[in-house]
Scaffold this motif. Structure first.
Motif, PDB file in Angstrom:
ATOM      1  N   SER A  45       0.817  -1.220   0.000  1.00 52.72           N
ATOM      2  CA  SER A  45       0.000   0.000   0.000  1.00 52.72           C
ATOM      3  C   SER A  45       0.848   1.266   0.000  1.00 52.72           C
ATOM      4  N   LYS A  46       2.154   1.105  -0.137  1.00 55.12           N
ATOM      5  CA  LYS A  46       3.118   2.211  -0.109  1.00 55.12           C
ATOM      6  C   LYS A  46       3.159   2.926   1.240  1.00 55.12           C
ATOM      7  N   CYS A  47       2.724   2.208   2.301  1.00 57.07           N
ATOM      8  CA  CYS A  47       2.782   2.775   3.655  1.00 57.07           C
ATOM      9  C   CYS A  47       4.220   2.696   4.162  1.00 57.07           C
ATOM     10  N   TRP A  48       4.601   3.648   4.990  1.00 60.13           N
ATOM     11  CA  TRP A  48       5.857   3.523   5.710  1.00 60.13           C
ATOM     12  C   TRP A  48       5.636   2.485   6.800  1.00 60.13           C
ATOM     13  N   ASN A  49       6.608   1.644   7.034  1.00 60.74           N
ATOM     14  CA  ASN A  49       6.457   0.485   7.920  1.00 60.74           C
ATOM     15  C   ASN A  49       6.782   0.800   9.382  1.00 60.74           C
ATOM     16  N   TRP A  50       6.264   1.897   9.901  1.00 59.08           N
ATOM     17  CA  TRP A  50       6.530   2.313  11.275  1.00 59.08           C
ATOM     18  C   TRP A  50       6.063   1.274  12.293  1.00 59.08           C
ATOM     19  N   PHE A  51       5.142   0.399  11.901  1.00 61.22           N
ATOM     20  CA  PHE A  51       4.547  -0.587  12.801  1.00 61.22           C
ATOM     21  C   PHE A  51       5.373  -1.868  12.907  1.00 61.22           C
ATOM     22  N   LYS A  52       6.428  -2.001  12.102  1.00 63.17           N
ATOM     23  CA  LYS A  52       7.289  -3.178  12.167  1.00 63.17           C
ATOM     24  C   LYS A  52       8.456  -2.902  13.103  1.00 63.17           C
ATOM     25  N   ALA A  53       8.782  -3.888  13.943  1.00 61.23           N
ATOM     26  CA  ALA A  53       9.842  -3.708  14.941  1.00 61.23           C
ATOM     27  C   ALA A  53      11.167  -3.273  14.299  1.00 61.23           C
ATOM     28  N   LEU A  54      11.519  -3.847  13.164  1.00 64.64           N
ATOM     29  CA  LEU A  54      12.766  -3.484  12.485  1.00 64.64           C
ATOM     30  C   LEU A  54      12.791  -2.004  12.112  1.00 64.64           C
ATOM     31  N   ASP A  55      11.625  -1.462  11.809  1.00 64.25           N
ATOM     32  CA  ASP A  55      11.527  -0.075  11.363  1.00 64.25           C
ATOM     33  C   ASP A  55      11.227   0.893  12.507  1.00 64.25           C
ATOM     34  N   GLN A  56      11.510   0.439  13.734  1.00 60.90           N
ATOM     35  CA  GLN A  56      11.351   1.298  14.907  1.00 60.90           C
ATOM     36  C   GLN A  56      12.675   1.481  15.647  1.00 60.90           C
ATOM     37  N   GLN A  57      13.766   1.045  15.020  1.00 56.66           N
ATOM     38  CA  GLN A  57      15.069   1.068  15.679  1.00 56.66           C
ATOM     39  C   GLN A  57      16.045   1.954  14.925  1.00 56.66           C
ATOM     40  N   ARG A  58      16.794   2.708  15.660  1.00 56.05           N
ATOM     41  CA  ARG A  58      17.851   3.538  15.070  1.00 56.05           C
ATOM     42  C   ARG A  58      18.891   2.640  14.400  1.00 56.05           C
ATOM     43  N   GLY A  59      19.324   3.056  13.226  1.00 56.19           N
ATOM     44  CA  GLY A  59      20.399   2.351  12.550  1.00 56.19           C
ATOM     45  C   GLY A  59      19.978   1.135  11.753  1.00 56.19           C
ATOM     46  N   GLN A  60      18.682   0.902  11.614  1.00 56.45           N
ATOM     47  CA  GLN A  60      18.237  -0.229  10.806  1.00 56.45           C
ATOM     48  C   GLN A  60      16.906   0.089  10.145  1.00 56.45           C
ATOM     49  N   GLY A  61      16.553  -0.684   9.159  1.00 53.17           N
ATOM     50  CA  GLY A  61      15.273  -0.515   8.479  1.00 53.17           C
ATOM     51  C   GLY A  61      15.083   0.871   7.890  1.00 53.17           C
ATOM     52  N   GLU A  62      13.851   1.308   7.879  1.00 46.25           N
ATOM     53  CA  GLU A  62      13.519   2.604   7.277  1.00 46.25           C
ATOM     54  C   GLU A  62      14.136   3.797   7.995  1.00 46.25           C
ATOM     55  N   PRO A  63      14.277   3.781   9.327  1.00 48.96           N
ATOM     56  CA  PRO A  63      14.972   4.910   9.953  1.00 48.96           C
ATOM     57  C   PRO A  63      16.391   5.091   9.404  1.00 48.96           C
ATOM     58  N   SER A  64      17.061   3.990   9.118  1.00 48.83           N
ATOM     59  CA  SER A  64      18.404   4.067   8.550  1.00 48.83           C
ATOM     60  C   SER A  64      18.371   4.645   7.137  1.00 48.83           C
ATOM     61  N   ILE A  65      17.371   4.278   6.364  1.00 50.42           N
ATOM     62  CA  ILE A  65      17.233   4.815   5.007  1.00 50.42           C
ATOM     63  C   ILE A  65      16.999   6.318   5.053  1.00 50.42           C
ATOM     64  N   ILE A  66      16.104   6.751   5.925  1.00 51.43           N
ATOM     65  CA  ILE A  66      15.794   8.177   6.039  1.00 51.43           C
ATOM     66  C   ILE A  66      17.024   8.945   6.538  1.00 51.43           C
ATOM     67  N   ALA A  67      17.738   8.383   7.507  1.00 49.34           N
ATOM     68  CA  ALA A  67      18.971   9.032   7.985  1.00 49.34           C
ATOM     69  C   ALA A  67      19.986   9.142   6.848  1.00 49.34           C
TER      70      ALA A  67
END
Length: 76
Positions: free
Chosen positions: A46-68
């Motif tokens: 659905s092109k949603c950002w995956n804020w609800f996935k544990a991997l994407d809630q941690q600094r240095g990994q997942g989508e937070p790492s991509i945005i950084a």
């Protein structure tokens, strides 16, 4: 200059989000940058950002790492 990172909602794209929020106008008025990263459909159907996935809630990994990484690229 300050930077705003705008994450679009589900089923949106950066162009639609930019037009709907009119944050480019605000950025010009406030003299700051604004960036609209795009979520790929391959990352979320659905092109949603995956804020609800544990991997994407941690600094240095997942989508937070991509945005950084986007922010570091713009700083350079």
């Amino acid at each position: 200059m300050p930077l705003m990172v705008m994450l679009h909602g589900c089923m949106q794209n950066p162009d639609d989000f930019s037009a709907g929020t009119q944050m480019n106008t605000v950025a010009e008025e406030k003299q700051c940058f604004v960036v609209y990263p795009a979520q790929e459909q391959s990352a979320n159907a659905s092109k949603c950002w995956n804020w609800f996935k544990a991997l994407d809630q941690q600094r240095g990994q997942g989508e937070p790492s991509i945005i950084a990484g986007i922010i570091r690229h713009l700083e350079a």
